[in-house]
Design an enzyme around this catalytic site. Structure first.
Site, PDB file in Angstrom:
ATOM      1  N   ASP A 178       1.025  -1.153  -0.274  1.00 39.26           N
ATOM      2  CA  ASP A 178       0.502   0.065   0.291  1.00 39.26           C
ATOM      3  C   ASP A 178       0.942   1.059   0.291  1.00 39.26           C
ATOM      4  OD1 ASP A 178      -2.098   1.371  -0.109  1.00 39.26           O
ATOM      5  OD2 ASP A 178      -2.984   1.354   2.468  1.00 39.26           O
ATOM      6  N   GLU A 237       2.289   5.148  -3.742  1.00 32.26           N
ATOM      7  CA  GLU A 237       2.720   5.487  -5.317  1.00 32.26           C
ATOM      8  C   GLU A 237       3.492   6.119  -5.811  1.00 32.26           C
ATOM      9  OE1 GLU A 237      -1.322   4.610  -4.631  1.00 32.26           O
ATOM     10  OE2 GLU A 237      -0.100   5.584  -2.682  1.00 32.26           O
ATOM     11  N   ASP A 282      -8.510   2.751  -2.425  1.00 37.27           N
ATOM     12  CA  ASP A 282      -9.790   3.381  -0.643  1.00 37.27           C
ATOM     13  C   ASP A 282     -11.307   4.442  -1.538  1.00 37.27           C
ATOM     14  OD1 ASP A 282      -7.352   3.004   0.335  1.00 37.27           O
ATOM     15  OD2 ASP A 282      -7.212   4.995   0.658  1.00 37.27           O
TER      16      ASP A 282
END
Length: 787
Positions: free
Chosen positions: A402, A405, A476
């Site tokens: 997670d 990015e 999300d």
């Protein structure tokens, strides 16, 4: 920019073209796939998506005409003009995809002046990109793919950016960027289909006809001009061509296809056990429980908080004894802390990204001050891969990547943060979109080496080709009905973009889910490859039993249906490892000649044989369902319906409209608490009579031994006439030790008076609208005589 064509030379499958000002090349990858390349930054492709490209040696002709070069393969005619304008034709000389020759024309908007009460036309400035390809629009194009961008299935008339973005605000249709960058799209016209993959991992832009209805374009301000034109007779061919380049989704371990429960966060150990007991007590199958960031000591990766989990090894071992696997989250941000071995080792070996002065770059994430592993450094990837042993040795079954990015709390990483970039050097503008991709690759390779099992890796951020290493989820989302609706086109476009193993947070991550929303969402999650319920810390509980008895029953019904369909899902993934086709498919993939399916956003195919039309609006108890041409059977009532039309289906809260294509053979498992709960010696086949061929695949469900030939194949050929239904069963390959003893055949909608297997009479049972027959799991012909 390029100028006039001066000369050309042939180098194997490549034609190097000298223009007045630059060099360009046309490379024939296959007769249907053509690469267009020109060096702006690197002399070579330097692709992170395409890692083992195999060009197919093929015949082609090239000739020089007055104002262009013409390259002819067995499938395509490519014409290259001055300024490196390139047009693609089929062998009938029909233009498939042509470059736009004019200038970009800015979008015109109107400004309303309240003082003068008159409209003034204002032209927006046109941002020219250093590298841009502008293609003509014929007028009827539909565009699909581009990963899991928000909005509808057809991307015509929208614009997007490829820049991996952790966006905390509720995702809406206007978002240009989300967590993933998949610069590939499929164009569908009335007569033709093709795809374009722009293999540029810098920030790229795609305008699919929003700026002007005369053209669409893609481009970037950095990297190379490097795109692949992929021809196909249909959309399936194009998906196959794209995954030929970037890789197929590999066959996962079977348990990963089971139901998975997650929350930010389940802790301490007693709470995790309570969740597990809830599934067994409520008779709901479950294979996986996820641990979010709070299992760690001070959010330090590769650690356990010993107050919350005093003995992780024993805890995980006990869990496995009851059929549960645990997947733990790992973020890339490494806590900056003296004495913390991961940080210290990374610093000693210079495995972290730096600023422009060579000083390790620091930002803030969950642990506070944190540093970022440089996954573009092969040595750092190897180190990260080796660290997976810490988790695997503890008994963790999969890793959830997670915040990759990469996300940061103290503002985004500056463009000038420096990376190794496989020894070439490079900054954040080049590495950003592939950071999550390379993290997943390191995680996958580490788990594979340590366990010798098929790795289960989940990632939020990725690039084209990440499907080789990881499953994905859409990030999300919110507990909104609009996010349930939007999840279907997002997952379908991910599938068209190579990602067969994908899902969303069932029930929604943020905001409070309602019992009706969860009841409808589990009916979609049942058919997505990654089936995970996940929610955020401040929100209400979202487990299947968190609401009322009705919601619990609906969750149980569809989770059990998922486990029943596991062998069909596994077969579909096995086929997809060869074809590149996804599990969750928009109807347009198989029925592109039917204009009615081009814009369907609230239906999908599960494999090729099952059509699902879920309710995605609050309060609705009927659903308009479009059925393509053919005969379809209502899964719940067994009613046969002739397709090519829309029908209105009653859909009470506990019913998701499902239809099986006539001539389908669907393998089913018996009820299980988890995958592997029991050894399955009798496999059920749910048969919908007609003309069909089906291959069922079996292996050990976890290792790579199937690559060495240890698997079984069972082939079923079904033929039907007015008097008889025949099912020929073959076993063309049986090299895996665990074999079935018997097959239970359920024949739907059939009135019969005799059943024979290998010319011997067989007893059968009638049950409502079906006939049940049990036969040995061997080769032979099942012959059913109709009344």
């Amino acid at each position: 920019m390029f100028g006039k064509i001066i000369s050309y030379e042939i180098d194997s499958n490549k034609i190097n073209i000298k223009f007045e000002d630059k060099i360009g090349s046309i490379e024939i990858i296959t007769p249907d796939i053509i690469n267009i390349f020109s060096s702006f930054r690197y002399e070579d492709h330097f692709s992170r998506a395409i890692e083992d490209l195999k060009t197919i040696e093929c015949n082609f002709d090239i000739k020089r005409e007055n104002d262009y070069l013409e390259v002819v393969t067995d499938k395509l005619i490519v014409k290259i003009y001055d300024n490196f304008k390139v047009d693609f034709y089929n062998k009938d000389l029909e233009l498939l995809c042509g470059d736009y020759r004019g200038e970009r024309k800015p979008l015109v908007r109107c400004e309303y002046n309240l003082a003068s009460i008159e409209d003034h036309k204002v032209e927006e400035s046109t941002d020219e990109l250093n590298i841009q390809v502008i293609k003509k629009l014929k007028g009827d194009e539909k565009f699909y793919g581009l990963g899991d961008k928000t909005g509808y299935l057809n991307k015509r008339g929208y614009e997007y950016e490829m820049w991996n973005t952790d966006e905390p605000m509720p995702h809406v249709e206007s978002f240009k960027a989300l967590y993933k960058s998949i610069p590939f799209f499929i164009a569908l016209t009335e007569n033709n289909t093709f795809g374009i993959f722009f293999d540029n991992n810098f920030k790229t832009h795609f305008d699919m006809g929003k700026e002007n209805e005369e053209y669409y374009y893609f481009g970037s301000n950095d990297g190379n001009l490097d795109y692949y034109f992929i021809n196909g007779n249909n959309m399936m061919d194009v998906v196959g061509g794209y995954t030929y380049l970037t890789g197929k989704t590999p066959l996962p371990q079977m348990w990963t296809l089971g139901y998975q429960q997650s929350r930010w966060s389940y802790y301490p150990e007693s709470r995790v056990k309570e969740i597990a007991e809830g599934f067994r007590k409520n008779d709901i199958p479950c294979d996986v429980i996820h641990l979010d960031i709070d299992y760690m000591e001070k959010y330090k990766v590769f650690t356990w908080d010993k107050e919350k989990f005093s003995d992780p090894n024993k805890f995980l071992s006990d869990f496995k004894d009851d059929g549960f696997k645990v997947v733990t989250i790992i973020d890339p941000g490494v806590k900056k802390e003296k004495g913390y071995d991961i940080y210290e080792e990374g610093m000693r070996n210079r495995y972290f990204a730096t600023d422009k002065d060579g000083i390790t770059y620091v930002n803030k994430v969950w642990p506070g001050d944190a540093v970022y592993p440089d996954f573009s450094n092969s040595k750092a990837r190897t180190w990260w891969a080796e660290n997976q042993k810490i988790m695997m040795d503890a008994g963790v079954s999969g890793i959830w990547n997670d915040m990759n990015e990469p996300a940061s709390f103290n503002g985004p990483l500056p463009d000038d943060v420096q990376f190794n970039n496989e020894g070439r050097g490079g900054d954040h503008t080049e590495i950003h979109n592939i950071y999550g991709h390379l993290m997943s690759k390191a995680t996958y390779e580490g788990i594979k080496k340590i366990t010798n099992k098929r790795p289960f890796v989940i990632t939020r951020a990725c690039y084209a080709g990440s499907q080789k290493y990881s499953t994905v989820w859409t990030g999300d989302n919110q507990s909104f009905w609009e996010h349930l609706r939007m999840s279907i086109p997002m997952l379908c476009n991910l599938g068209l973009s190579g990602f067969s193993f994908s899902g969303v947070d069932v029930g929604g991550f943020s905001a409070d889910c309602t019992k009706e929303l969860l009841s409808r969402w589990v009916q979609v999650g049942c058919f997505s490859t990654l089936f995970r319920n996940h929610s955020s810390m401040p929100t209400r509980d979202q487990e299947p039993w968190a609401f009322d008895e009705q919601t619990l029953n609906i969750n149980r019904k569809y989770i059990k249906l998922r486990y029943k369909l596991i062998p069909y899902l596994y077969d579909t993934l096995w086929q997809g490892e060869t074809t590149g086709l996804p599990v969750m498919r928009p109807l347009v993939l198989h029925y592109s000649n039917d204009k009615n399916v081009h814009e369907i956003n609230d239906e999908f195919l599960f494999g090729e044989n099952i059509l699902v039309s879920p309710v995605v609006e609050q309060g609705k108890r009927t659903k308009e369902v479009y059925l393509p041409n053919g005969v379809w059977i209502d899964y719940w009532t067994k009613e046969e319906i002739i397709g090519g039309k829309s029908i209105l289906r009653e859909a009470p809260l506990d019913l998701c409209p499902m239809y099986i294509k006539k001539g389908s053979i669907i393998p089913n498992y018996p009820e299980q608490r988890y995958i592997g709960d029991k050894q399955i010696k009798e496999l059920t086949f749910d048969v919908y009579p007609g003309e069909a061929e089906y291959i069922h695949y079996v292996d050990d469900g976890e290792t790579f031994e199937y690559k060495d030939g240890k698997y079984n194949l069972y082939q079923f050929n079904m033929t039907e006439n007015e008097d008889k239904l025949n099912i020929e069963i073959k076993t063309p390959y049986l090299e895996y030790e665990n074999k079935y003893d018997t097959f239970k055949i359920i024949l739907n909608n059939l009135d019969i008076n005799k059943v024979k297997f290998n010319n011997m009479d067989v007893e059968y049972k009638e049950n409502n609208k079906s006939i049940q027959v049990i036969i040995p799991a061997i080769q032979g012909i099942l012959s059913i005589k109709k009344k």
